[in-house]
Design a protein around this motif. Structure first.
Motif, short mmCIF file in Angstrom:
data_model
loop_
_atom_site.label_atom_id
_atom_site.label_comp_id
_atom_site.label_asym_id
_atom_site.label_seq_id
_atom_site.Cartn_x
_atom_site.Cartn_y
_atom_site.Cartn_z
N ILE A 30 11.74 -2.07 -1.18
CA ILE A 30 10.47 -1.08 -0.39
C ILE A 30 10.97 0.27 -0.32
CG2 ILE A 30 10.93 -1.66 2.04
CD1 ILE A 30 8.01 -1.52 2.54
N ILE A 31 12.23 0.47 -0.10
CA ILE A 31 12.70 1.98 0.11
C ILE A 31 12.83 2.52 -1.28
CG2 ILE A 31 14.49 3.33 0.67
CD1 ILE A 31 15.15 1.31 3.04
N ASP A 32 13.22 1.73 -2.28
CA ASP A 32 13.27 2.33 -3.56
C ASP A 32 11.97 2.83 -4.10
OD1 ASP A 32 16.13 2.09 -3.55
OD2 ASP A 32 16.10 0.14 -4.27
N SER A 33 11.00 1.64 -3.91
CA SER A 33 9.66 1.82 -4.28
C SER A 33 9.00 2.83 -3.72
CB SER A 33 8.86 0.70 -4.31
OG SER A 33 8.56 0.39 -2.91
N LEU A 34 9.35 3.43 -2.61
CA LEU A 34 8.78 4.50 -2.02
C LEU A 34 9.63 5.63 -1.75
CD1 LEU A 34 6.72 2.74 0.92
CD2 LEU A 34 6.00 3.25 -1.21
N GLN A 35 10.78 5.71 -2.52
CA GLN A 35 11.55 6.75 -2.43
C GLN A 35 11.19 8.16 -2.74
OE1 GLN A 35 14.78 6.07 -1.47
NE2 GLN A 35 15.17 8.16 -1.23
N GLN A 36 10.21 8.43 -3.53
CA GLN A 36 9.42 9.49 -4.05
C GLN A 36 8.58 10.26 -3.10
OE1 GLN A 36 10.97 11.11 -6.50
NE2 GLN A 36 12.19 9.38 -6.83
N LYS A 37 8.15 9.08 -2.11
CA LYS A 37 7.08 9.54 -1.16
C LYS A 37 7.62 10.35 -0.10
CE LYS A 37 3.54 6.24 -1.88
NZ LYS A 37 2.79 5.12 -1.34
N GLN A 93 -3.29 7.95 7.21
CA GLN A 93 -2.79 6.74 6.81
C GLN A 93 -3.95 5.42 7.13
OE1 GLN A 93 1.22 7.18 8.88
NE2 GLN A 93 1.84 5.49 7.24
N VAL A 94 -4.77 5.94 8.31
CA VAL A 94 -5.74 4.72 8.68
C VAL A 94 -6.82 4.97 7.44
CG1 VAL A 94 -7.76 4.60 10.29
CG2 VAL A 94 -5.48 5.03 10.96
N ALA A 135 1.48 3.88 14.92
CA ALA A 135 2.27 4.90 15.41
C ALA A 135 3.63 4.07 15.98
CB ALA A 135 1.47 5.19 16.92
N LEU A 136 3.49 2.81 16.23
CA LEU A 136 4.65 1.88 16.75
C LEU A 136 5.46 1.76 15.65
CD1 LEU A 136 6.25 0.15 18.33
CD2 LEU A 136 4.92 -1.88 17.93
N ILE A 137 5.01 1.86 14.44
CA ILE A 137 6.05 1.85 13.25
C ILE A 137 6.82 3.27 13.14
CG2 ILE A 137 6.03 1.53 10.79
CD1 ILE A 137 3.93 -0.31 10.66
N GLU A 138 5.71 4.15 13.20
CA GLU A 138 6.49 5.68 13.13
C GLU A 138 7.53 5.98 14.17
OE1 GLU A 138 6.96 9.64 12.15
OE2 GLU A 138 6.40 7.80 11.10
N THR A 173 0.58 1.70 2.82
CA THR A 173 0.28 3.07 3.40
C THR A 173 1.55 3.63 4.04
OG1 THR A 173 -0.16 2.25 5.53
CG2 THR A 173 -1.85 2.21 3.88
N LEU A 174 2.69 3.12 4.07
CA LEU A 174 3.84 3.50 4.97
C LEU A 174 4.57 4.58 4.04
CD1 LEU A 174 5.07 0.23 6.40
CD2 LEU A 174 3.63 1.69 7.37
N THR A 175 5.12 5.68 4.97
CA THR A 175 6.04 6.62 4.32
C THR A 175 7.72 5.94 4.04
OG1 THR A 175 6.86 7.11 6.47
CG2 THR A 175 4.97 8.44 5.81
#
Length: 629
Positions: free
Chosen positions: A144-151, A487-488, A246-249, A90-92
């Protein structure tokens, strides 16, 4: 959060937060340091031994952070934990980078200690389970950064259009900065916005409007068709997930801005043998709940603030002018003995003595009101050069606070706003109140002094500015960002899909029924509204694109008044949720991809139904945070 040693980015242009620096006059500056002196004198020779606070080393910091975010399996042998993989899906992009940075830092700390390093984070994120959970196709790079790069933001395509559906076209952060300065964006990840601002060369040519008089501008949240969500609107289970995200963000936002914050841990507390002052907040409220089961704030604090509101709001210099220290000490002892016996006479408390009791109560708490873990992060916000990013950071910090700290801080800030509203009488404006309260929040005997460094004027301005923004923007700060709500929803959807027992049960028993009902409802856009204990039977409502929650509640009230409807509970008492139409009833979204959510009166039901077609819709008498506390 954890300590981050990162690359230094170019300084951002100063905005409103810097323009206010000339607004702290000599009187406010003198008041600030007088309050600091008064705090030190009131403690006398008392040793700062009430709590043993320590900052763990970097490796322990990362372990604590991963544990608090539910991602500790990333650094142990269990790489196939479904809950962690669902959360990661679910992460950005910036949130994912924050997670990877924590794991990398932990690996580095092990190497420094000459221990066997754990698996590389890229090996963890290349597993087939993670790839299958992500809504984007995985690529060959594995990170993980590469896999979500387009997000670029939370969702893509149709999902983004539904979960963050706005009344008008969604502006980009830079567009909003140029044309609608009064709007603050809560539907796009804050760390993603900060990344865009940092990377956009155009940003260098832009600066937010400056206020030479030091006044804070009025911001409003960009209107979202799914409605505004207050913290008290969500179920406890959903709020727990919101706090994790929120802690991750927050960590991602600090990473993007190259800010370093190390969370502190309190390992022990030397609690005074008192009933009110110096008692841990959670313990105090637990004791009070034996008297008032639903309270979320200390009963003593509520009564003290009521006393000050009744008799002290118009007192000139309230909070600033100190009461008699001897009288305050005597009042403290009498309260300890008589408060829970209902034998304390508040009428004899002089206004300035009452204000002194309030500040003493805040200072004497074994743990800071802003919490041991996050008081340093609150203090660090003063270093932000962009005011909207300050609001974003403070919003996340407020969201993260435990319930009792969150509710108590809100009660305090609401009182301080009432003091400021009486400025013409009491001569206490926003700056005056902030300069008096700041030392009481940031100078806590149980932790390292969190006052800013620099000359006296800079320390006073920066500390007071954080408190000033907490007071002025408190309505914004107690809002759950809609990107976290989205995200929730996504987290709940993935959790359901990967619970095999629930999946099989639904497949065997409910699949055909849900498909038939869903197809029918999607064609007709019709919903059934339940009103248990209010009406017998359901309300069938035909939706159109303009139908709001307010419209449905008004229809319900008309049905309630009709003679052909049977009232299930005639003993209803009027309650208010402070909505614009004064309705005593609220519509709740229950189930589907959300636990439970009390809906904003302006929510567009057509759009919400598309986002959560499997939800149930329930009308109940409204119970607000104020009612609960």
């Amino acid at each position: 959060m954890s300590g981050i040693q990162g690359q230094r980015f170019p300084e951002q242009p100063f905005s409103d937060s810097s323009s206010c620096q000339d607004s702290l006059d000599n009187q406010s500056l003198e008041d600030f340091w007088s309050e600091v002196k008064h705090i030190k004198e009131s403690r006398g020779s008392e040793a700062d031994e009430s709590s043993d606070v320590k900052t763990p080393d970097d490796g322990d910091l990362e372990v604590d952070w991963l544990r608090d975010t539910g991602l500790s399996t990333l650094i142990n042998d269990n790489s196939h934990d479904d809950a962690s993989l669902v959360l990661l899906s679910t992460l950005t992009r910036t949130q994912s980078a924050a997670v990877q940075r924590r794991v990398d830092n932990y690996t580095l700390s092990l190497r420094v200690k000459n221990k066997q390093p754990v698996r590389d984070v890229r090996d963890i994120f290349t597993g087939p389970k993670f790839s299958s959970l992500d809504s984007e196709p995985d690529d060959k790079h594995g990170s993980i950064i590469d896999s979500l790069q387009q997000k670029q933001h939370l969702l893509t395509g149709e999902e983004k259009g539904e979960a963050c559906s706005d009344e008008h076209e969604i502006p980009s952060p830079t567009q909003c900065n140029l044309s609608k300065e009064e709007i603050v964006l809560f539907h796009v990840s804050y760390s993603e916005q900060a990344q865009i601002f940092r990377d956009d060369l155009w940003r260098k040519k832009m600066s937010r409007k400056k206020n030479n008089d030091g006044d804070l501008p009025q911001y409003r949240i960009h209107r979202n068709k799914l409605g505004t969500t207050r913290m008290e609107d969500l179920s406890e289970l959903d709020m727990k997930k919101v706090r994790t995200l929120a802690l991750i963000e927050l960590t991602a936002l600090f990473d993007v801005l190259d800010m370093e914050v190390k969370r502190q841990k309190t390992t022990k507390v030397k609690v005074q043998e008192n009933k009110l002052f110096g008692v841990p907040l959670a313990q105090l409220i637990e004791n009070d709940q034996k008297i008032a089961p639903c309270t979320k704030v200390p009963l003593f604090l509520k009564q003290l603030l009521c006393c000050l509101e009744d008799n002290g709001l118009e007192t000139e210099g309230i909070l600033r002018i100190s009461g008699s220290l001897a009288r305050i000490k005597n009042l403290q002892q009498e309260l300890e003995s008589n408060f829970y016996q209902n034998n304390f006479d508040w009428k004899k408390v002089q206004q300035n003595d009452g204000a002194g009791l309030l500040k003493m109560f805040i200072r004497e708490m074994p743990y800071p009101l802003l919490t041991t873990e996050y008081v340093a992060a609150f203090a660090t916000v003063r270093n932000f050069t962009d005011q909207i990013q300050m609001i974003h950071a403070l919003n996340l910090l407020v969201v993260i606070l435990p319930d009792v700290y969150q509710a108590t801080l809100k009660l305090l800030l609401e009182f301080l706003r009432k003091v400021i509203e009486k400025e013409q009488k009491n001569k206490m404006n926003l700056w005056n109140v902030s300069t008096i309260i700041a030392p009481n929040l940031f100078m806590h005997k149980g932790i390292t002094n969190k006052m800013p460094e620099g000359n006296e004027k800079q320390q006073a301005e920066q500390a007071a500015n954080v408190v000033r923004m907490l007071i002025h923007y408190q309505d914004l700060l107690w809002t759950v960002p809609c990107f976290l709500v989205a995200q929730v929803r996504k987290l709940n959807e993935h959790s359901r899909k990967h619970d095999k027992r629930i999946k099989n049960l639904l497949k065997k028993i409910h699949a055909d029924k849900h498909e038939r009902q869903l197809s029918e409802h999607q064609c007709n856009k019709a919903i059934k509204i339940q009103a248990p204990r209010l009406l017998k039977g359901n309300m069938d409502i035909q939706l159109d694109p303009d139908t709001t929650t307010r419209d449905l509640v008004q229809q319900f009230r008309k049905k309630l008044d009709c003679s052909n409807w049977t009232v299930a509970n005639t003993a209803l008492t009027n309650r208010s949720n402070n909505s614009t139409d004064g309705s005593e009833f609220c519509l709740y979204e229950v189930g589907g991809n959300i636990g439970e959510r009390c809906l904003d009166p302006d929510t567009r039901m057509w759009d919400l139904f598309k986002v959560n077609p499997q939800a149930e819709w329930v009308i109940r008498p409204c119970v607000t945070l104020a009612n609960k506390s």
